[in-house]
Scaffold this motif. Structure first.
Motif, PDB file in Angstrom:
ATOM      1  N   GLY A 141       0.816  -1.212   0.000  1.00 58.98           N
ATOM      2  CA  GLY A 141       0.000   0.000   0.000  1.00 58.98           C
ATOM      3  C   GLY A 141       0.847   1.258   0.000  1.00 58.98           C
ATOM      4  N   LYS A 142       1.931   1.233   0.765  1.00 59.99           N
ATOM      5  CA  LYS A 142       2.833   2.395   0.812  1.00 59.99           C
ATOM      6  C   LYS A 142       3.457   2.638  -0.555  1.00 59.99           C
ATOM      7  N   LEU A 143       3.894   1.574  -1.207  1.00 60.21           N
ATOM      8  CA  LEU A 143       4.505   1.683  -2.535  1.00 60.21           C
ATOM      9  C   LEU A 143       3.486   2.181  -3.567  1.00 60.21           C
ATOM     10  N   LEU A 144       2.289   1.618  -3.546  1.00 64.93           N
ATOM     11  CA  LEU A 144       1.246   2.043  -4.487  1.00 64.93           C
ATOM     12  C   LEU A 144       0.856   3.506  -4.241  1.00 64.93           C
ATOM     13  N   PHE A 145       0.771   3.891  -2.974  1.00 61.89           N
ATOM     14  CA  PHE A 145       0.457   5.281  -2.641  1.00 61.89           C
ATOM     15  C   PHE A 145       1.538   6.205  -3.195  1.00 61.89           C
ATOM     16  N   ALA A 146       2.803   5.816  -3.022  1.00 59.24           N
ATOM     17  CA  ALA A 146       3.913   6.642  -3.507  1.00 59.24           C
ATOM     18  C   ALA A 146       3.846   6.817  -5.023  1.00 59.24           C
ATOM     19  N   HIS A 147       3.442   5.775  -5.736  1.00 57.47           N
ATOM     20  CA  HIS A 147       3.400   5.834  -7.199  1.00 57.47           C
ATOM     21  C   HIS A 147       2.180   6.567  -7.735  1.00 57.47           C
ATOM     22  N   PHE A 148       1.009   6.292  -7.168  1.00 60.11           N
ATOM     23  CA  PHE A 148      -0.228   6.801  -7.750  1.00 60.11           C
ATOM     24  C   PHE A 148      -0.819   8.014  -7.023  1.00 60.11           C
ATOM     25  N   CYS A 149      -0.610   8.131  -5.737  1.00 60.40           N
ATOM     26  CA  CYS A 149      -1.309   9.156  -4.952  1.00 60.40           C
ATOM     27  C   CYS A 149      -0.426  10.333  -4.546  1.00 60.40           C
ATOM     28  N   SER A 150       0.850  10.055  -4.289  1.00 59.90           N
ATOM     29  CA  SER A 150       1.733  11.103  -3.767  1.00 59.90           C
ATOM     30  C   SER A 150       1.948  12.287  -4.717  1.00 59.90           C
ATOM     31  N   PRO A 151       1.819  12.145  -6.039  1.00 57.89           N
ATOM     32  CA  PRO A 151       1.980  13.341  -6.860  1.00 57.89           C
ATOM     33  C   PRO A 151       1.030  14.473  -6.464  1.00 57.89           C
ATOM     34  N   CYS A 152      -0.148  14.147  -5.956  1.00 60.76           N
ATOM     35  CA  CYS A 152      -1.078  15.184  -5.495  1.00 60.76           C
ATOM     36  C   CYS A 152      -1.082  15.275  -3.966  1.00 60.76           C
ATOM     37  N   HIS A 153      -1.242  14.131  -3.302  1.00 60.15           N
ATOM     38  CA  HIS A 153      -1.413  14.110  -1.848  1.00 60.15           C
ATOM     39  C   HIS A 153      -0.110  14.272  -1.080  1.00 60.15           C
ATOM     40  N   GLY A 154       1.028  14.097  -1.729  1.00 63.07           N
ATOM     41  CA  GLY A 154       2.323  14.174  -1.049  1.00 63.07           C
ATOM     42  C   GLY A 154       2.643  12.859  -0.365  1.00 63.07           C
ATOM     43  N   LEU A 155       3.913  12.614  -0.121  1.00 60.39           N
ATOM     44  CA  LEU A 155       4.331  11.343   0.499  1.00 60.39           C
ATOM     45  C   LEU A 155       3.775  11.172   1.909  1.00 60.39           C
ATOM     46  N   SER A 156       3.544  12.283   2.602  1.00 63.02           N
ATOM     47  CA  SER A 156       3.031  12.195   3.973  1.00 63.02           C
ATOM     48  C   SER A 156       1.521  12.409   4.043  1.00 63.02           C
ATOM     49  N   GLY A 157       0.859  12.585   2.895  1.00 60.00           N
ATOM     50  CA  GLY A 157      -0.589  12.745   2.870  1.00 60.00           C
ATOM     51  C   GLY A 157      -1.072  14.103   3.329  1.00 60.00           C
TER      52      GLY A 157
END
Length: 194
Positions: A106-122
């Motif tokens: 989940g952390k890896l998928l978040f980093a790839h797909f979500c972090s460009p907008c949400h940031g690595l720390s959410g």
């Protein structure tokens, strides 16, 4: 005598074959010669955008029959509405066990797909925000555009949002299969506590 005839016949055959090869190879300089298995590069299949007389509508690319379900498809029976979002929030729970492997995925998928907008720390400080796009709310401190604190979002509400999208966030249903969505949700719950 018999051996001499066999040698003459064999010799004549070799000369005829060699002469045929030489004559046929010299005939046309642009020719590539004989084709071995021409169907490997001259396909007989139709291209998707090609006219096809085999079907009533004349199209090659056909829509699947009504009611068919793709292999591996997981149906999500909550509509893309505010009511569907709220209902998913109360009824839908993650089917995945809380394991280190699922959390790491989940952390890896978040980093790839979500972090460009949400940031690595959410916190809503991803790269696209630094380039002038509107910031999404922080998972731990922000307020949801649908009401309530982001830190209180349930499995079902996050799953519904990933599946359908909301506001500037589009659907990620084509990028993340259902199991991957649940893994991302597991990691988002961690970010809600930061």
């Amino acid at each position: 005598m018999l051996a001499m005839n066999k040698i003459k016949i064999l010799g004549t055959t070799v000369i005829v074959i060699a002469a045929t090869i030489v004559i046929s190879s010299c005939k046309d300089k642009r020719s590539t010669g004989w084709e071995y298995a021409p169907n490997m590069y001259e396909h007989i299949a139709y291209d998707p955008d090609q006219k096809n007389d085999n079907f009533k509508d004349g199209k090659t690319a056909q829509v699947p029959p009504a009611g068919t379900i793709p292999v591996g498809f997981v149906k999500f029976d909550y509509p893309k509405t505010k009511e569907g979002y709220e209902l998913a929030g109360t009824e839908v729970k993650s089917p995945l066990p809380q394991t280190q492997a699922n959390f790491a995925d989940g952390k890896l998928l978040f980093a790839h797909f979500c972090s460009p907008c949400h940031g690595l720390s959410g916190q809503g400080d991803g790269l696209v925000v630094q380039h002038g796009y509107p910031a999404p709310p922080s998972y731990s401190k922000g307020q949801s555009s649908r009401g309530g604190a982001m830190k209180d979002l349930t499995d079902g509400k996050i799953y519904h949002t990933i599946t359908y999208g909301v506001n500037a966030m589009g659907s990620y249903a084509s990028q993340l299969e259902p199991t991957e969505r649940w893994k991302v949700i597991m990691y988002v719950h961690h970010l809600q506590t930061l």
